[in-house]
Enzyme design. Structure first.
Site, mmCIF file in Angstrom:
data_model
loop_
_atom_site.group_PDB
_atom_site.id
_atom_site.type_symbol
_atom_site.label_atom_id
_atom_site.label_comp_id
_atom_site.label_asym_id
_atom_site.label_seq_id
_atom_site.Cartn_x
_atom_site.Cartn_y
_atom_site.Cartn_z
ATOM 1 N N TYR A 163 -19.931 -28.755 -19.843
ATOM 2 C CA TYR A 163 -19.353 -27.433 -19.584
ATOM 3 C C TYR A 163 -20.025 -26.797 -18.365
ATOM 4 C CZ TYR A 163 -17.711 -22.668 -20.671
ATOM 5 O OH TYR A 163 -17.132 -21.424 -20.623
ATOM 6 N N GLY A 207 -7.944 -15.163 -23.368
ATOM 7 C CA GLY A 207 -6.583 -15.289 -22.869
ATOM 8 C C GLY A 207 -5.576 -14.555 -23.732
ATOM 9 N N ALA A 254 -3.906 -19.063 -23.446
ATOM 10 C CA ALA A 254 -3.648 -17.735 -24.015
ATOM 11 C C ALA A 254 -3.507 -17.719 -25.534
ATOM 12 C CB ALA A 254 -2.376 -17.151 -23.385
ATOM 13 N N GLY A 283 -8.741 -16.092 -28.149
ATOM 14 C CA GLY A 283 -9.841 -15.598 -27.357
ATOM 15 C C GLY A 283 -9.459 -14.655 -26.236
#
Length: 341
Positions: free
Chosen positions: A157, A21, A16, A19
């Site tokens: 990723y 979050g 968080a 971005g």
């Protein structure tokens, strides 16, 4: 399955400090939820909690590395100790390396998987006992369109996001088998303008970028807030992601060809950046505890997400379109009810 209104929820948000979050935490708090935020960046969490409280919201923070199970468990325990329960778990934490596969070390590949996949698995492990105790709740996991279609130069990723999709599918059916009213949602964003590309490791010789166009983080947060109140299986965010998913289903080889054209040059900026530059793969870095990245000029609006959040209108529109296409085809073919007599 019925979920609580956001104003009555206790929400834990992992990843968080920046971005998606970060904006999700702000929006949940604005809607009246009690929020617990976690990340590795202590300064980022501190500024976020201060921002929420200054606006009249309730929030606490827990510093945690999601690759460490005990640290993720501590987030869930702190949430319940502070607010008495957990209603929604939102997991956004991820990291990455942009490089040709042959330039990625085993340690780097494993680290991306540990954070981006295993962190999400740990999140579900620690959240589920508390959601079961409440008798309902939501697990909201931030995946990626790369969970449907891998991209070159992002093999770790993409691997992690494909693994996440497999994990969530298995978990969802197990919970249904147990007849537990716990919603399991995969949010699959397109390319989003967050500080992700500022923070990840690059071995391209330049600062990396997502393949344009971008979307702003608020469209992902809108999907998260929707899923927190409306049980949702999958939510692809951004029209380009929906198109890519469709193309992948129709012709993976066509997508291969498209990525050969745009997937390599499209992930490079002209700004030099050494592979020795600071990144967040193994440790947090400072300076990026914000919502947006550097590519607002490449961001475009989305149109189809609104239909996903209004399913009755969506299916009505599809039915109308199908009827119109069928009717037009019959007309052009010379069909008329009297012809059948």
């Amino acid at each position: 399955m019925q979920l609580k209104p956001i104003s009555q929820q206790v929400v834990a948000i992992i990843g968080a400090s920046s971005g998606i979050g970060r904006l999700a935490a702000l929006k949940f708090a604005q809607r009246g939820a009690k929020v617990v935020v976690a990340a590795r960046s202590e300064p980022g969490l501190k500024s976020l909690v201060e921002e929420i409280r200054s606006a009249g919201g309730e929030a606490i923070s827990v510093v945690a590395d999601v690759s460490e199970f005990e640290q993720v468990k501590a987030v869930a325990e702190k949430t319940v100790a502070e607010y008495g329960r957990l209603d929604t778990w939102v997991h956004t934490a991820a990291t990455g390396i942009l490089a040709p596969f042959e330039k990625i070390t085993p340690q780097e590949f494993a680290r991306v998987v540990d954070v981006t996949l295993m962190g999400q698995v740990y999140g579900a492990m620690v959240a589920l006992p508390h959601l079961k105790r409440e008798g309902r709740g939501a697990l909201i996991h931030i995946s990626s369109v790369e969970g449907r279609r891998s991209l070159p130069l992002q093999s770790p990723y993409s691997t992690a996001k494909h693994g996440l999709e497999g994990f969530l599918e298995a978990l969802r059916v197990e919970l249904q088998h147990e007849q537990l009213p716990i919603s399991v949602t995969s949010i699959l964003p397109s390319v989003i303008n967050t500080p992700y590309y500022n923070k990840v490791r690059t071995k391209l010789g330049v600062k990396p970028t997502g393949i344009p166009p971008y979307y702003q983080p608020d469209i992902v947060v809108d999907a998260i807030l929707y899923a927190a109140e409306h049980p949702t299986r999958d939510f692809i965010v951004g029209d380009v992601g929906k198109i890519l998913d469709l193309l992948q289903k129709v012709s993976p080889s066509l997508v291969d060809s498209l990525l050969l054209l745009v997937g390599f040059a499209g992930q490079r900026t002209t700004e030099p950046k050494s592979e020795d530059a600071p990144d967040n793969v193994f440790a947090p870095i400072s300076g990026y505890d914000r919502v947006e990245g550097d590519f607002s000029n490449l961001a475009i609006p989305t149109f189809l997400d609104w239909l996903d959040m209004n399913p009755y209108l969506k299916w009505s529109a599809l039915a109308f379109t199908a009827f119109a296409v069928f009717g037009t085809a019959m007309f052009l073919d010379g069909w008329h009810p009297r012809n059948e007599v």
